[in-house]
Design an enzyme around this catalytic site. Structure first.
Site, PDB file in Angstrom:
ATOM      1  N   ASP A   1      -2.114  -0.831  -9.218  1.00  0.00           N
ATOM      2  CA  ASP A   1      -2.943   0.141  -8.490  1.00  0.00           C
ATOM      3  C   ASP A   1      -4.410  -0.234  -8.691  1.00  0.00           C
ATOM      4  O   ASP A   1      -4.730  -1.058  -9.542  1.00  0.00           O
ATOM      5  CB  ASP A   1      -2.629   1.535  -9.067  1.00  0.00           C
ATOM      6  CG  ASP A   1      -3.349   2.653  -8.326  1.00  0.00           C
ATOM      7  OD1 ASP A   1      -3.670   2.482  -7.136  1.00  0.00           O
ATOM      8  OD2 ASP A   1      -3.579   3.714  -8.952  1.00  0.00           O
TER       9      ASP A   1
ATOM     10  N   GLU B   1      -7.957  -3.165  -5.438  1.00  0.00           N
ATOM     11  CA  GLU B   1      -8.730  -3.633  -4.261  1.00  0.00           C
ATOM     12  C   GLU B   1      -9.832  -4.604  -4.656  1.00  0.00           C
ATOM     13  O   GLU B   1     -10.128  -5.461  -3.845  1.00  0.00           O
ATOM     14  CB  GLU B   1      -9.307  -2.421  -3.514  1.00  0.00           C
ATOM     15  CG  GLU B   1      -8.251  -1.530  -2.895  1.00  0.00           C
ATOM     16  CD  GLU B   1      -7.422  -0.747  -3.920  1.00  0.00           C
ATOM     17  OE1 GLU B   1      -7.974  -0.414  -4.977  1.00  0.00           O
ATOM     18  OE2 GLU B   1      -6.232  -0.501  -3.654  1.00  0.00           O
TER      19      GLU B   1
ATOM     20  N   ASP C   1      -3.090   6.678  -1.116  1.00  0.00           N
ATOM     21  CA  ASP C   1      -3.268   8.122  -1.295  1.00  0.00           C
ATOM     22  C   ASP C   1      -3.294   8.936  -0.007  1.00  0.00           C
ATOM     23  O   ASP C   1      -4.333   9.481   0.383  1.00  0.00           O
ATOM     24  CB  ASP C   1      -4.547   8.378  -2.095  1.00  0.00           C
ATOM     25  CG  ASP C   1      -4.463   7.756  -3.481  1.00  0.00           C
ATOM     26  OD1 ASP C   1      -3.337   7.483  -3.937  1.00  0.00           O
ATOM     27  OD2 ASP C   1      -5.521   7.552  -4.098  1.00  0.00           O
TER      28      ASP C   1
END
Ligand code: MIG
Length: 761
Positions: A380, A383, A458
């Protein structure tokens, strides 16, 4: 700058090199359908990690005519204009695609293409909006989009600079191999042109000829690779929450699933299992005995997956930080100063995954986790994301060291997650070399399918987001990511009974099937909203397990040819205009069509059935395709249809998890038309032995005439003697079985077919 007049050209190996007034164009024949075009103002090298295809020996030639240089392969002609330069692809049978301009400026490299009459666009990976991307413009730059997650969100967690054009004469694809931020303007700014490009990086793209959508996806996944077979447990239903707060709570949730008879294969450990959010640690107060917990979960048939973020907490007493710092493994600025950003643990450093030695270090950090038996790693915030900049991305001025060359973060950012997954996988190969690897990732780039499953981050417990997940996942599937899913029930904000019912009905058809929710939201396990919701969720989750042999075979297909598991209608019926825009129905493989309900208060919905006959899953009624129906959809039911002609391998008995006992697969045959065929793949579902040939392939065929049904069963490949001993066939109509043949020999009318039990088969 444009290419201008061609001054010279040469032809060697797989390549035609055209020297223009201002730019050089290299056209390389990778296969008879895949052409690479590289435009450059001078010698410079960029390298890609996305491309795994090497040019293959292909019959092709290049000839010079008066106006054009023509490169031709057995199915394509590439017309290269000489004065001035122009570029066109055609197949001589009605397919024609014209490049309108090629631009190279200091801060813009782009290409524009004519939009064909009635053309539709698909792909582009993880994007909001409807299925057809015509008229839209998107940016590809990996970033967290918690706040931005609305129908209008543009840049998202993952970037896949690839699209498919479906139009008269056939379909094609374009993959832009540039890891900098890129843009795709699908006829938004100029109605009749698609323009894509980047401010920086190479103008390097692949043209992929179809002529079908299927062949385009096959070609694209030939370029960027395909997924490996997943462990079967990862196809089961999975439950998560941010965060199950303790070892006891995790075990309690597991027991709850078993007590209530709701099948489930995996539970997730979100960030709170860590000691102060330090990666690769456990908080020993709340998780005193992780190995014991994993063992106990295992006894109940559950796997555990733990989250691992890239950020390493700045803390002199923390081994991972000290090591990373001492070895110089963290991302720095141009002056070599280590960068720190704010994430969950406070000040945080980021490993430079561009470097092989950093990846190996990260791989080794997984040792304890993998040896204690965690079944998967969940990446997670990759990015990567920080919380203290306006757009939550790392600030300008940072650098990576990629195979000895310093590259700006802007060039590496979109492939940071790809490289983190590579590092994780390296750890897997080292510590669990016999097992199939499971990595779940939020961020990614073209090619991520080779290493990880991807979920869409999300989303919120909104009906709009339930609905939006359908086209988003359909386009991800067309973009090579067959193993994808959205958080069932929605991540942020509170779900409710009706929403969870409808989302579970849809979600059990997501390739990656996981319910997950944010810290502070109401519980969202299948039982959280009372008995009625629980009963419906149980029924649909069981349906997924019934379908598992079929689903597993679809994953096998994805590993072979890149076909998505979760498919838009246009994938199978591209000549049917009605299918071009349908985003709120989907196909699971080629044989099951589902029409989820995505608004509250609905108990019927319109369903379009494509050509052919379809059987209502619930009532057995046979419906004629090529038109719309109004389907009953009370809470207990999601409209579901099977294509007449389909053969579905289904589980014969309910199981509470995938490895509870050896699968007993029964073939359900829904005759339609005059014949049908299904190829069934079988292996152990968990090891890598299939690579050594330890699997079985069976072919089941039927033909139907006035006199009855003839079945033929053939073992096409047998390398897995532990496979199912015998297979039963169930006929879903009242027709008469005239004859069954097994490997060409008469078998009477018996509907039990030999598996590995019968040596003569
Ligand atoms: O938002 O690890 O998308 O699935 O539960 C905070 C906590 C960071 C974002 C992920 C979400 C996960 C959460 N993470």
């Amino acid at each position: 700058m444009r290419v201008g007049e061609l001054r010279a050209w040469e032809w060697k190996d797989h390549k035609v090199i055209l020297v223009g007034e201002h730019l050089q164009v290299e056209v390389e024949v990778f296969t008879e359908k895949i052409i690479n075009v590289y435009v450059t103002p001078g010698p410079q090298k960029f390298f890609s990690q996305a491309v795994v295809l090497n040019p293959r020996v292909t019959e092709w030639r290049a000839e010079e005519g008066e106006e054009y240089i023509i490169v031709s392969t057995p199915c394509l002609r590439i017309k290269l204009g000489k004065s001035p330069f122009s570029l066109e692809f055609e197949d001589g049978r009605g397919f024609r695609l014209k490049c309108r301009e090629v631009v190279w400026e200091e801060n813009l490299r782009s290409c524009s293409w004519e939009i064909r009459e009635g053309e539709h666009f698909y792909g582009l990976g993880e994007k909001t909006g409807f299925l057809d991307k015509r008229g839209k413009r998107y940016i590809m730059r990996n970033q967290d989009c918690y706040d931005a997650y609305t129908e209008g969100a543009d840049a998202m967690y993952a970037s896949i600079p690839f699209y498919i054009g479906v139009g008269p004469g056939g379909s094609y694809g374009i993959y832009l191999d540039n890891t900098f931020p890129t843009f795709f303007d699908m006829g938004k700014t100029r109605e009749h042109l698609v323009t894509w490009g980047a401010e920086k990086g190479p103008l390097n793209f692949f043209f992929i000829y179809g002529p079908s959508v299927k062949e385009v996806v096959q070609g694209y996944t030939e370029i960027t690779g395909r997924m490996e077979l997943p462990p079967v447990w990862s196809l089961g239903y999975q439950q998560s929450r941010y965060s199950y707060s303790s070892q006891e709570r995790v075990l309690e949730v597991a027991r709850e699933f078993r007590k209530r008879g709701i099948p489930c294969d995996a539970l997730y450990l979100d960030i709170d299992y860590m000691d102060g959010f330090r990666v690769f640690t456990f908080d020993r107060k709340r998780f005193p005995d992780p190995s014991g917990m994993i063992r106990q979960l295992g006894e109940m048939g559950f796997k555990a997956v733990a989250i691992v973020d890239p950020g390493v907490k700045v803390d002199g007493n923390y081994r991972v930080f000290r090591e990373g710092l001492a070895k110089g493994y963290f991302i720095t600025d141009e002056n070599g100063l280590v960068y720190t950003g704010e994430v969950w643990p406070g000040r945080t450093c980021f490993p430079d995954f561009a470097r092989a030695e950093v990846r190996s270090w990260w791989a080794e950090l997984h040792r304890e986790f993998l040896e204690m038996g965690l079944a998967g790693i969940w990446n997670d915030m990759n990015e990567p994301t920080v919380l203290d900049t306006a757009d939550r991305t790392l600030p300008p001025g940072l650098v990576h060291n990629r195979e000895g060359r310093w590259v700006a973060h802007e060039e590496f950012r979109n492939i940071y997650a790809l490289n983190m997954a590579l590092a994780t996988r390296e750890g897997w190969l080292k510590y669990r070399p016999q097992e199939r690897c499971f990595i779940l990732t939020r961020s990614g780039f073209a090619g991520i399918q080779r290493y990880a499953a991807m979920w869409t981050g999300d989303n919120r417990s909104y009906w709009e987001h339930l609905k939006m997940s359908i086209p988003m996942l359909l386009n991800m599937g067309l973009s090579g990511v067959a193993f994808c899913g959205a958080d069932i029930g929605g991540f942020a904000e509170d779900a409710n009974e009706e929403l969870l019912i409808r989302w579970t009905q849809l979600g059990v058809f997501y390739p990656f099937c996981r319910n997950h929710t944010e810290v502070g939201t109401v519980d969202q396990e299948p039982w959280a909203f009372g008995a009625r919701c629980e009963e419906i969720c149980r029924r649909f989750i069981r349906l997924r397990y019934t379908l598992l042999p079929y689903i597993y075979n679809l994953f096998y297909e994805a590993s072979q040819n890149g076909a998505p598991v979760f498919r838009p209608l246009v994938f199978e019926y591209e000549s049917d205009e009605n299918c071009h825009g349908i985003f709120d129905e989907f196909l699971l493989g080629s044989s099951i069509l589902a029409a989820p309900v995505y608004e509250p208060g609905r108990s019927v919905r319109a369903v379009y059935l494509p050509e052919g006959k379809w059987m209502d899953w619930w009532s057995g009624e046979v419906l004629e395709g090529g038109k719309y129906y109004l389907a009953e959809a009370p809470w207990e039911r999601m409209p579901l249809f099977v294509r007449a002609g389909a053969i579905l391998p289904l589980m014969s008995r309910p199981v509470s998890y995938t490895e509870e006992r050896p699968w007993e697969v029964v073939f359900h045959l829904f005759p339609g038309g005059s014949e049908g065929e299904y190829v069934f793949y079988e292996d152990d579902g968990c090891s890598l032995d299939y690579r050594k040939g330890r699997y079985n392939l069976y072919r089941l065929r039927y033909s139907l005439s006035g006199e009855g049904l003839i079945l033929e069963w053939e073992k096409a490949y047998g390398g897995f003697p532990e496979g199912q001993k015998e297979f039963e066939v169930v006929l879903k109509n009242d027709g008469e079985v005239r004859e069954v043949r097994v490997n060409g020999r008469p078998w009477g009318r018996r509907l039990k077919l030999p598996g590995t039990g019968d040596a003569s088969a």
